[in-house]
Design a protein around this motif. Structure first.
Motif, short mmCIF file in Angstrom:
data_model
loop_
_atom_site.label_atom_id
_atom_site.label_comp_id
_atom_site.label_asym_id
_atom_site.label_seq_id
_atom_site.Cartn_x
_atom_site.Cartn_y
_atom_site.Cartn_z
N GLN A 216 2.09 26.19 24.40
CA GLN A 216 3.20 27.13 24.23
C GLN A 216 2.78 28.49 24.76
N PRO A 217 3.30 28.88 25.92
CA PRO A 217 2.86 30.12 26.59
C PRO A 217 3.00 31.37 25.73
N ARG A 218 4.05 31.47 24.92
CA ARG A 218 4.23 32.68 24.11
C ARG A 218 3.14 32.81 23.05
N LEU A 219 2.76 31.69 22.46
CA LEU A 219 1.68 31.74 21.47
C LEU A 219 0.36 32.11 22.13
N VAL A 220 0.12 31.56 23.31
CA VAL A 220 -1.12 31.88 24.04
C VAL A 220 -1.15 33.36 24.39
N LEU A 221 -0.01 33.90 24.84
CA LEU A 221 0.06 35.32 25.18
C LEU A 221 -0.20 36.18 23.94
N ALA A 222 0.40 35.83 22.82
CA ALA A 222 0.17 36.58 21.58
C ALA A 222 -1.29 36.54 21.18
N TRP A 223 -1.93 35.39 21.35
CA TRP A 223 -3.35 35.25 21.01
C TRP A 223 -4.21 36.11 21.94
N LEU A 224 -3.90 36.09 23.23
CA LEU A 224 -4.67 36.90 24.18
C LEU A 224 -4.52 38.39 23.88
N LEU A 225 -3.31 38.82 23.55
CA LEU A 225 -3.10 40.23 23.22
C LEU A 225 -3.88 40.61 21.97
#
Length: 271
Positions: A216-225
């Motif tokens: 899930q790209p949005r979850l990955v983005l939130a984790w990276l941030l």
């Protein structure tokens, strides 16, 4: 005669957005008081910034391992006792550092980080119990905003206590903040959601959950941030005080700069 307590006082006495924000503020105060003191004392004890980095890395590895164990503890024990254990670790950590030895310093750093990780996991579960999903957009900024005062004052106040009174004063104030946090937590008398507490069902497959998460790209983005933000703050908290001391500006300058940097948290509602 019936006495009507102020609305804000009633809210503080019951689990809700204000209560969780207050818990977060007390935890932040206990941590912020030593945010500048710890790297400076580690530098004095270990001698080099490289050794300080290794000590913080070791503490981080303990926190990572402990964070994986906390869910297991929550499944097999009352959540309130797991949270209490985390608060006790946060209170004990300054006492270990007060031993003024390398082992005590590293042990205190590990206890401090592990206590914070333990309480964070438990508080997030309590928030799921008491805060409706639609209210999170108000609850989370309020929680961070309440802690902004602690982070804006704590770093320079901790240095002032250590420089003007003695290291024991900064350590004692941090332990007192953790004990105040624990007292307020028990005052709230929070119960656990039966649907989340002591689930005796089959343990979820960690590998399958990770695959589902990273798909899930949005979850990955939130984790990276989140990881990037935390990495930046860790660098800021550790190396700004060390830089100010090694460049001749002194410990007070480190505390002031860190307090000014964290003071920008007051702008969170605008963001």
């Amino acid at each position: 005669m019936q006495v009507r307590h102020p609305v804000w006082l009633r809210r503080l006495g019951a689990p809700g957005a204000e209560a969780f924000a207050t818990l977060f503020a007390l935890e932040s105060l206990s941590r912020a008081l030593l945010t500048t003191v710890i790297p400076l004392e580690a530098l004095r004890i270990f001698g080099t910034a490289q050794a300080v980095s290794i000590a913080f890395f070791a503490a981080s590895m303990v926190a990572l391992s402990g964070g994986l164990i906390v869910p297991w503890l929550v499944r097999r024990s009352a959540r309130r006792w797991v949270y209490t254990g985390g608060a006790v670790l946060l209170a004990i950590a300054p006492m270990l550092m007060a031993l003024d030895t390398g082992v005590g310093q590293v042990g205190g750093m590990m206890a401090r980080v592990l206590g914070v990780v333990t309480m964070t996991v438990c508080v997030n579960l309590y928030i799921m119990d008491y805060i409706h999903r639609r209210e999170l957009t108000r609850s989370e900024p309020l929680r961070v905003f309440y802690s902004a005062g602690a982070w804006a004052v704590g770093p320079v106040l901790g240095v002032a206590l250590a420089e003007e009174i003695g290291l024991w004063a900064a350590y004692a104030a941090s332990s007192a903040g953790a004990l105040a946090l624990l007292s307020y937590f028990w005052l709230l008398r929070m119960s656990e959601n039966p649907a989340l507490a002591r689930n005796t069902g089959r343990v979820p497959n960690v590998a399958a959950n990770l695959r589902r998460f990273f798909a899930q790209p949005r979850l990955v983005l939130a984790w990276l941030l989140s990881v990037s933000r935390n990495a930046w703050w860790a660098m800021f908290f550790i190396y700004v005080p060390i830089y100010t001391v090694q460049s001749g500006l002194g410990a007070y300058a480190g505390g002031v700069i860190v307090s000014m940097g964290t003071g920008f948290m007051f702008l969170l509602p605008l963001w």
